[in-house]
Design a protein around this motif. Structure first.
Motif, mmCIF file in Angstrom:
data_model
loop_
_atom_site.group_PDB
_atom_site.id
_atom_site.type_symbol
_atom_site.label_atom_id
_atom_site.label_comp_id
_atom_site.label_asym_id
_atom_site.label_seq_id
_atom_site.Cartn_x
_atom_site.Cartn_y
_atom_site.Cartn_z
ATOM 1 N N PRO A 186 -1.238 -2.920 -8.002
ATOM 2 C CA PRO A 186 -1.882 -4.027 -7.294
ATOM 3 C C PRO A 186 -3.039 -3.523 -6.433
ATOM 4 N N ALA A 187 -4.130 -4.281 -6.401
ATOM 5 C CA ALA A 187 -5.331 -3.829 -5.687
ATOM 6 C C ALA A 187 -5.115 -3.698 -4.185
ATOM 7 N N ASP A 188 -4.176 -4.473 -3.628
ATOM 8 C CA ASP A 188 -3.975 -4.443 -2.177
ATOM 9 C C ASP A 188 -2.770 -3.611 -1.764
ATOM 10 N N ALA A 189 -2.338 -2.697 -2.634
ATOM 11 C CA ALA A 189 -1.161 -1.863 -2.338
ATOM 12 C C ALA A 189 -1.576 -0.538 -1.713
ATOM 13 N N THR A 218 1.893 -3.819 6.534
ATOM 14 C CA THR A 218 2.819 -4.943 6.416
ATOM 15 C C THR A 218 3.400 -4.998 5.014
ATOM 16 N N VAL A 219 4.719 -5.249 4.933
ATOM 17 C CA VAL A 219 5.389 -5.325 3.638
ATOM 18 C C VAL A 219 5.166 -6.709 3.026
ATOM 19 N N ALA A 220 4.863 -6.727 1.739
ATOM 20 C CA ALA A 220 4.629 -7.985 1.032
ATOM 21 C C ALA A 220 5.166 -7.868 -0.385
ATOM 22 N N GLY A 221 5.471 -9.006 -0.987
ATOM 23 C CA GLY A 221 5.935 -9.036 -2.370
ATOM 24 C C GLY A 221 4.819 -9.469 -3.303
ATOM 25 N N ARG A 222 4.767 -8.866 -4.473
ATOM 26 C CA ARG A 222 3.793 -9.228 -5.495
ATOM 27 C C ARG A 222 4.509 -9.318 -6.843
ATOM 28 N N GLN A 223 4.031 -10.192 -7.722
ATOM 29 C CA GLN A 223 4.616 -10.320 -9.050
ATOM 30 C C GLN A 223 3.501 -10.514 -10.073
ATOM 31 N N SER A 274 8.062 -7.278 -10.588
ATOM 32 C CA SER A 274 7.861 -7.602 -9.174
ATOM 33 C C SER A 274 7.890 -6.298 -8.386
ATOM 34 N N VAL A 275 7.109 -6.268 -7.323
ATOM 35 C CA VAL A 275 7.061 -5.067 -6.494
ATOM 36 C C VAL A 275 7.056 -5.470 -5.023
ATOM 37 N N ALA A 276 7.477 -4.534 -4.187
ATOM 38 C CA ALA A 276 7.254 -4.618 -2.746
ATOM 39 C C ALA A 276 6.220 -3.557 -2.415
ATOM 40 N N ILE A 277 5.225 -3.946 -1.630
ATOM 41 C CA ILE A 277 4.154 -3.017 -1.287
ATOM 42 C C ILE A 277 3.890 -3.069 0.218
#
Length: 227
Positions: free
Chosen positions: A104-107, A134-139, A123-126
């Motif tokens: 992901p580009a914002d990881a 800050t922790v965020a979820g991406r899929q 799905s990932v947590a980054i």
């Protein structure tokens, strides 16, 4: 002669009265005489706000992740470190030979990897690249070429003490002198096998899907049957 004496007496009385008034005025003014000028008001010292402590790394920068999605696509990644400025990596493959980038580009850090229910889904947590970690979820359902915000950030399974890697369904890798370096086992004790000459000093990631244990160590992804 007597007239001049009368005038002298009144003059003396007036003089005494004047002197008395002057003395009284002087006495009244004593509290205000000799006092130093008031000191200028001292502005309160404003202490600078305490600096916000820098976030601590949430993972070993070399920690690895491995997951096989329901469509047979294998995903792998390295954690990196948001704090240390070490970028994460995420890749996918359909043949375990050619790997294509999917980060992901914002990881700024990879914290967890969960395979999807179909091919090319994950799905990932980054930790975000905005400086806050800050922790965020991406899929993604687009081979990792595009990511969207997930409702929740997945959580990686906690690695037990003494283990090298673990899966969320209860399989673990451990160093073992009896197994050429690494032993793989089910935590419930129903299965155990030995890794073929694998170095426990190397970062490792594992996943189990469809009765197969997938292992990523050194530069190689291999598999062992789980039975």
């Amino acid at each position: 002669m007597s007239r001049m004496v009368v005038i002298g007496r009144w003059a003396r009385y007036v003089l005494l009265a004047v002197i008395g008034i002057a003395v009284i005025a002087w006495l009244v003014s004593l509290p205000f005489r000799g006092e130093p000028d008031a000191a200028p008001a001292v502005e309160p010292t404003i202490e600078p706000a305490a600096a916000t402590p820098a976030p601590t790394p949430t993972a070993d920068p070399d920690r690895r992740f491995l997951a096989l999605d329901a469509g047979g696509v294998l995903w792998r990644g390295t954690a990196g470190s948001c704090v240390a400025g070490i970028g994460p990596t995420l890749e996918r493959t359909t043949d375990a030979v050619t790997w294509r980038p999917a980060t992901p580009a914002d990881a700024a850090e990879l914290l967890a990897l969960v395979p999807g229910d179909a091919a090319d889904q994950a799905s990932v947590a980054i930790a975000l690249t905005d400086g806050s970690c800050t922790v965020a979820g991406r899929q993604t359902n687009a081979e990792g070429t595009a990511w969207e915000e997930a409702a929740e950030a997945p959580v990686a399974p906690e690695v037990p003490e003494g283990a090298l890697a673990v899966t969320d369904d209860g399989y673990v890798a451990r160093a073992s002198d009896d197994c050429e370096g690494i032993a793989f086992a089910a935590l419930d004790g129903n299965w155990q096998t030995c890794g073929p000459g694998m170095d426990p000093a190397q970062p490792i990631a594992i996943d189990v899907a469809d009765g197969t244990l997938y292992i990523w160590t050194a530069d190689v992804v291999t598999s062992l049957p789980v039975s």
